[in-house]
Scaffold this motif. Structure first.
Motif, PDB file in Angstrom:
ATOM      1  N   VAL A  39      30.149   2.212   5.676  1.00 16.86           N
ATOM      2  CA  VAL A  39      30.330   1.093   4.753  1.00 16.86           C
ATOM      3  C   VAL A  39      28.977   0.383   4.688  1.00 16.86           C
ATOM      4  CG1 VAL A  39      31.646  -0.984   4.202  1.00 16.86           C
ATOM      5  CG2 VAL A  39      32.727   0.871   5.490  1.00 16.86           C
ATOM      6  N   PRO A  40      28.152   0.681   3.672  1.00 14.52           N
ATOM      7  CA  PRO A  40      26.785   0.134   3.651  1.00 14.52           C
ATOM      8  C   PRO A  40      26.705  -1.332   3.249  1.00 14.52           C
ATOM      9  CG  PRO A  40      27.161   1.479   1.714  1.00 14.52           C
ATOM     10  CD  PRO A  40      28.387   1.619   2.570  1.00 14.52           C
ATOM     11  N   ALA A  41      27.557  -1.740   2.281  1.00 17.10           N
ATOM     12  CA  ALA A  41      27.424  -3.104   1.776  1.00 17.10           C
ATOM     13  C   ALA A  41      28.628  -3.473   0.928  1.00 17.10           C
ATOM     14  CB  ALA A  41      26.143  -3.238   0.942  1.00 17.10           C
ATOM     15  N   VAL A  42      28.819  -4.776   0.784  1.00 16.82           N
ATOM     16  CA  VAL A  42      29.760  -5.313  -0.189  1.00 16.82           C
ATOM     17  C   VAL A  42      28.966  -6.244  -1.098  1.00 16.82           C
ATOM     18  CG1 VAL A  42      30.467  -7.262   1.282  1.00 16.82           C
ATOM     19  CG2 VAL A  42      31.997  -6.435  -0.527  1.00 16.82           C
ATOM     20  N   TYR A  43      29.334  -6.277  -2.370  1.00 15.73           N
ATOM     21  CA  TYR A  43      28.613  -7.068  -3.365  1.00 15.73           C
ATOM     22  C   TYR A  43      29.579  -8.108  -3.924  1.00 15.73           C
ATOM     23  CZ  TYR A  43      25.393  -3.137  -2.965  1.00 15.73           C
ATOM     24  OH  TYR A  43      24.528  -2.175  -2.481  1.00 15.73           O
ATOM     25  N   VAL A  44      29.145  -9.372  -3.933  1.00 13.55           N
ATOM     26  CA  VAL A  44      30.046 -10.474  -4.242  1.00 13.55           C
ATOM     27  C   VAL A  44      29.435 -11.392  -5.299  1.00 13.55           C
ATOM     28  CG1 VAL A  44      31.167 -12.529  -3.277  1.00 13.55           C
ATOM     29  CG2 VAL A  44      31.097 -10.417  -1.953  1.00 13.55           C
ATOM     30  N   GLY A  45      30.301 -11.905  -6.187  1.00 20.60           N
ATOM     31  CA  GLY A  45      29.871 -12.870  -7.194  1.00 20.60           C
ATOM     32  C   GLY A  45      31.069 -13.565  -7.794  1.00 20.60           C
ATOM     33  N   ASN A  46      30.824 -14.473  -8.719  1.00 23.03           N
ATOM     34  CA  ASN A  46      31.918 -15.226  -9.342  1.00 23.03           C
ATOM     35  C   ASN A  46      32.915 -14.325 -10.054  1.00 23.03           C
ATOM     36  OD1 ASN A  46      31.365 -18.040  -8.754  1.00 23.03           O
ATOM     37  ND2 ASN A  46      29.508 -17.784  -9.989  1.00 23.03           N
ATOM     38  N   ALA A  47      32.439 -13.197 -10.584  1.00 25.09           N
ATOM     39  CA  ALA A  47      33.323 -12.310 -11.343  1.00 25.09           C
ATOM     40  C   ALA A  47      34.238 -11.490 -10.441  1.00 25.09           C
ATOM     41  CB  ALA A  47      32.499 -11.380 -12.227  1.00 25.09           C
ATOM     42  N   GLY A  48      33.835 -11.263  -9.187  1.00 27.08           N
ATOM     43  CA  GLY A  48      34.623 -10.436  -8.291  1.00 27.08           C
ATOM     44  C   GLY A  48      33.746  -9.813  -7.233  1.00 27.08           C
ATOM     45  N   ALA A  49      34.161  -8.667  -6.709  1.00 27.73           N
ATOM     46  CA  ALA A  49      33.422  -7.997  -5.642  1.00 27.73           C
ATOM     47  C   ALA A  49      33.426  -6.491  -5.870  1.00 27.73           C
ATOM     48  CB  ALA A  49      34.029  -8.326  -4.276  1.00 27.73           C
ATOM     49  N   VAL A  50      32.421  -5.825  -5.302  1.00 23.55           N
ATOM     50  CA  VAL A  50      32.304  -4.367  -5.369  1.00 23.55           C
ATOM     51  C   VAL A  50      32.024  -3.856  -3.961  1.00 23.55           C
ATOM     52  CG1 VAL A  50      30.871  -2.437  -6.166  1.00 23.55           C
ATOM     53  CG2 VAL A  50      31.571  -4.223  -7.775  1.00 23.55           C
ATOM     54  N   LEU A  51      32.727  -2.794  -3.580  1.00 26.09           N
ATOM     55  CA  LEU A  51      32.562  -2.182  -2.260  1.00 26.09           C
ATOM     56  C   LEU A  51      32.106  -0.739  -2.428  1.00 26.09           C
ATOM     57  CD1 LEU A  51      33.053  -2.447   0.872  1.00 26.09           C
ATOM     58  CD2 LEU A  51      35.307  -1.427   0.423  1.00 26.09           C
ATOM     59  N   ASP A  52      31.053  -0.367  -1.720  1.00 27.11           N
ATOM     60  CA  ASP A  52      30.599   1.023  -1.705  1.00 27.11           C
ATOM     61  C   ASP A  52      30.989   1.679  -0.382  1.00 27.11           C
ATOM     62  OD1 ASP A  52      29.540   1.014  -4.213  1.00 27.11           O
ATOM     63  OD2 ASP A  52      27.441   0.943  -3.593  1.00 27.11           O
ATOM     64  N   ILE A  53      31.466   2.931  -0.468  1.00 26.74           N
ATOM     65  CA  ILE A  53      31.846   3.722   0.703  1.00 26.74           C
ATOM     66  C   ILE A  53      31.123   5.065   0.622  1.00 26.74           C
ATOM     67  CG2 ILE A  53      33.727   4.781   1.998  1.00 26.74           C
ATOM     68  CD1 ILE A  53      34.035   1.817   1.929  1.00 26.74           C
ATOM     69  N   CYS A  54      30.475   5.475   1.718  1.00 19.67           N
ATOM     70  CA  CYS A  54      29.774   6.757   1.774  1.00 19.67           C
ATOM     71  C   CYS A  54      30.465   7.645   2.818  1.00 19.67           C
ATOM     72  CB  CYS A  54      28.315   6.567   2.167  1.00 19.67           C
ATOM     73  SG  CYS A  54      27.430   5.306   1.224  1.00 19.67           S
ATOM     74  N   THR A  55      30.987   8.777   2.394  1.00 16.67           N
ATOM     75  CA  THR A  55      31.686   9.690   3.303  1.00 16.67           C
ATOM     76  C   THR A  55      30.879  10.969   3.452  1.00 16.67           C
ATOM     77  OG1 THR A  55      33.789   8.802   2.521  1.00 16.67           O
ATOM     78  CG2 THR A  55      33.860  10.852   3.754  1.00 16.67           C
ATOM     79  N   LYS A  56      30.564  11.327   4.691  1.00 17.72           N
ATOM     80  CA  LYS A  56      29.749  12.516   4.952  1.00 17.72           C
ATOM     81  C   LYS A  56      30.619  13.763   4.972  1.00 17.72           C
ATOM     82  CE  LYS A  56      26.465  12.398   8.086  1.00 17.72           C
ATOM     83  NZ  LYS A  56      25.755  12.426   9.398  1.00 17.72           N
ATOM     84  N   ILE A  57      30.136  14.821   4.327  1.00 15.25           N
ATOM     85  CA  ILE A  57      30.814  16.113   4.316  1.00 15.25           C
ATOM     86  C   ILE A  57      29.883  17.130   4.971  1.00 15.25           C
ATOM     87  CG2 ILE A  57      31.887  17.894   2.883  1.00 15.25           C
ATOM     88  CD1 ILE A  57      32.061  15.698   0.667  1.00 15.25           C
ATOM     89  N   PRO A  58      30.222  17.664   6.141  1.00 11.29           N
ATOM     90  CA  PRO A  58      29.339  18.631   6.806  1.00 11.29           C
ATOM     91  C   PRO A  58      29.002  19.811   5.905  1.00 11.29           C
ATOM     92  CG  PRO A  58      31.076  17.923   8.290  1.00 11.29           C
ATOM     93  CD  PRO A  58      31.427  17.375   6.931  1.00 11.29           C
ATOM     94  N   LEU A  59      27.750  20.221   5.936  1.00 12.32           N
ATOM     95  CA  LEU A  59      27.292  21.307   5.071  1.00 12.32           C
ATOM     96  C   LEU A  59      28.079  22.584   5.316  1.00 12.32           C
ATOM     97  CD1 LEU A  59      25.202  22.273   2.980  1.00 12.32           C
ATOM     98  CD2 LEU A  59      23.683  22.839   4.888  1.00 12.32           C
ATOM     99  N   GLU A  60      28.390  22.888   6.594  1.00 16.94           N
ATOM    100  CA  GLU A  60      29.094  24.135   6.904  1.00 16.94           C
ATOM    101  C   GLU A  60      30.508  24.147   6.318  1.00 16.94           C
ATOM    102  OE1 GLU A  60      29.098  21.489  10.662  1.00 16.94           O
ATOM    103  OE2 GLU A  60      27.713  22.066   9.044  1.00 16.94           O
ATOM    104  N   ASP A  61      31.138  22.970   6.215  1.00 16.48           N
ATOM    105  CA  ASP A  61      32.475  22.894   5.622  1.00 16.48           C
ATOM    106  C   ASP A  61      32.429  23.219   4.137  1.00 16.48           C
ATOM    107  OD1 ASP A  61      33.295  22.122   8.104  1.00 16.48           O
ATOM    108  OD2 ASP A  61      33.813  20.065   7.575  1.00 16.48           O
ATOM    109  N   MET A  62      31.412  22.699   3.459  1.00 17.89           N
ATOM    110  CA  MET A  62      31.290  22.944   2.018  1.00 17.89           C
ATOM    111  C   MET A  62      30.925  24.404   1.741  1.00 17.89           C
ATOM    112  SD  MET A  62      31.852  20.986  -0.537  1.00 17.89           S
ATOM    113  CE  MET A  62      32.164  21.710  -2.141  1.00 17.89           C
ATOM    114  N   ILE A  63      30.068  24.978   2.574  1.00 15.48           N
ATOM    115  CA  ILE A  63      29.686  26.384   2.387  1.00 15.48           C
ATOM    116  C   ILE A  63      30.901  27.288   2.586  1.00 15.48           C
ATOM    117  CG2 ILE A  63      28.354  28.276   3.397  1.00 15.48           C
ATOM    118  CD1 ILE A  63      26.089  26.293   3.876  1.00 15.48           C
TER     119      ILE A  63
END
Length: 336
Positions: A39-63
């Motif tokens: 969870v790198p950051a949350v972004y906040v303002g009068n209009a609302g909020a935005v949340l970014d989520i980064c999920t790692k996928i192991p290279l061997e799983d994708m291959i």
């Protein structure tokens, strides 16, 4: 990173920028099951909020996934069951919801979207006459959040509206992660109108719990779309209605019986030989409860002519990961 709370659904900031938000760094990583989530950051303002989520996928799983489901096999998909199977196997298709509280106050999630980033090893595996590359938005996220470029990544951006008082200087964030369930087919069977009291056994694909399906009957049904269908379109009317029960009991949303075949496409009234593509396939929604206690119903696909037999499949909704709730302190806002 510049993040905006836009009302037009453009959550990646590609077009009109409105309501720039203040970045509050979080920079926390945790394990959800065996998967690493940041969870790198949350972004906040009068209009609302935005949340970014980064999920790692192991290279061997994708291959491993791409070797099992190579381009030739993926291009040959044609049934809903096959699409469900590939989604279950794909480590990059793991969507989820996140309920967010800032300083103990709940926000209302309005929309969300996801993007994926792949390293050069994966891009080379998928190389063809039509070359492709990672979207510019994912490159920006990789740089902004310092993600490991030897792995694959699933980025989720969630947009929230204030649900009451605004929290413009949050000191604490609480998040409840819930994975979207995936459909898994465990057995097939065929019915006609003489299937009374037939018993079928199957097992849950994750827990191994055995279930017994009892078929109480299958009836031919003819529907009418005269007053609800589109003008100038002929719809398939025939289907079979299956009555069944399950032992032990399982929630309706976690167990389903589905027709293996697709419904016939609607046709144009002025030329019945041609499909009416603009109106797509037809399905029936079964409302209300079965009049017999502990019995359920399943509706087959729709056809223009009566069908004597239907091949069904037993489908479980599987949660690959249990819900997880976490809380983190929030750093001072980033005013860059």
């Amino acid at each position: 990173m510049n993040v905006y709370h836009n009302g037009n659904g453009d959550i990646w900031g590609r077009h009109i920028h409105k309501n720039k938000l203040t970045e509050f760094p979080i920079g926390q990583t945790f394990l959800w099951g065996a998967q690493e989530v940041t969870v790198p950051a949350v972004y906040v303002g009068n209009a609302g909020a935005v949340l970014d989520i980064c999920t790692k996928i192991p290279l061997e799983d994708m291959i491993a996934f791409l070797k099992k489901w190579d381009q030739k096999r993926r291009l040959a998909l044609h049934t809903q069951e096959e699409y469900e199977q590939i989604e279950f196997d794909n480590p990059a298709s793991r969507e989820f919801t996140v309920n967010m509280h800032l300083n103990g106050r709940a926000l209302a999630c309005r929309m969300g979207s996801s993007l994926r980033w792949f390293p050069s090893d994966i891009i080379q595996m998928e190389a063809s006459e039509k070359q492709w590359s990672n979207p510019m938005e994912t490159e920006n996220l990789m740089t902004a959040y310092g993600c490991d470029r030897s792995c694959c990544w699933h980025f989720m951006r969630l947009v929230y509206d204030w649900n009451g008082d605004k929290v413009l200087t949050p000191q604490k964030i609480s998040l409840l992660f819930a994975a979207h369930p995936l459909s898994v087919t465990t057995a097939h069977f065929t019915t006609n109108i003489s299937c009374n009291e037939t018993k079928i056994k199957t097992a849950h694909p994750e827990t191994g719990q055995e279930y017994t399906l009892t078929l109480h009957g299958c009836e031919q049904n003819k529907n009418s779309f005269d007053k609800i269908g589109a003008e100038g379109v002929i719809y398939p009317k025939y289907c079979q209605i299956l009555s069944y029960s399950v032992t032990p009991e399982i929630e309706q949303g976690l167990f389903d019986i589905r027709d293996c075949a697709e419904s016939d496409s609607p046709r144009r009234a002025d030329d019945p030989e041609k499909s009416s593509r603009s109106h797509g396939a037809t399905a029936i929604f079964m409302a209300g409860k079965n009049p017999v206690p502990n019995r359920r119903t399943a509706c087959s696909s729709l056809h223009f002519e009566p069908v004597t037999e239907v091949q069904w499949r037993i489908v479980f909704q599987v949660n690959c990961k249990e819900d997880i709730e976490i809380s983190f302190p929030i750093e001072k806002p980033n005013t860059r």
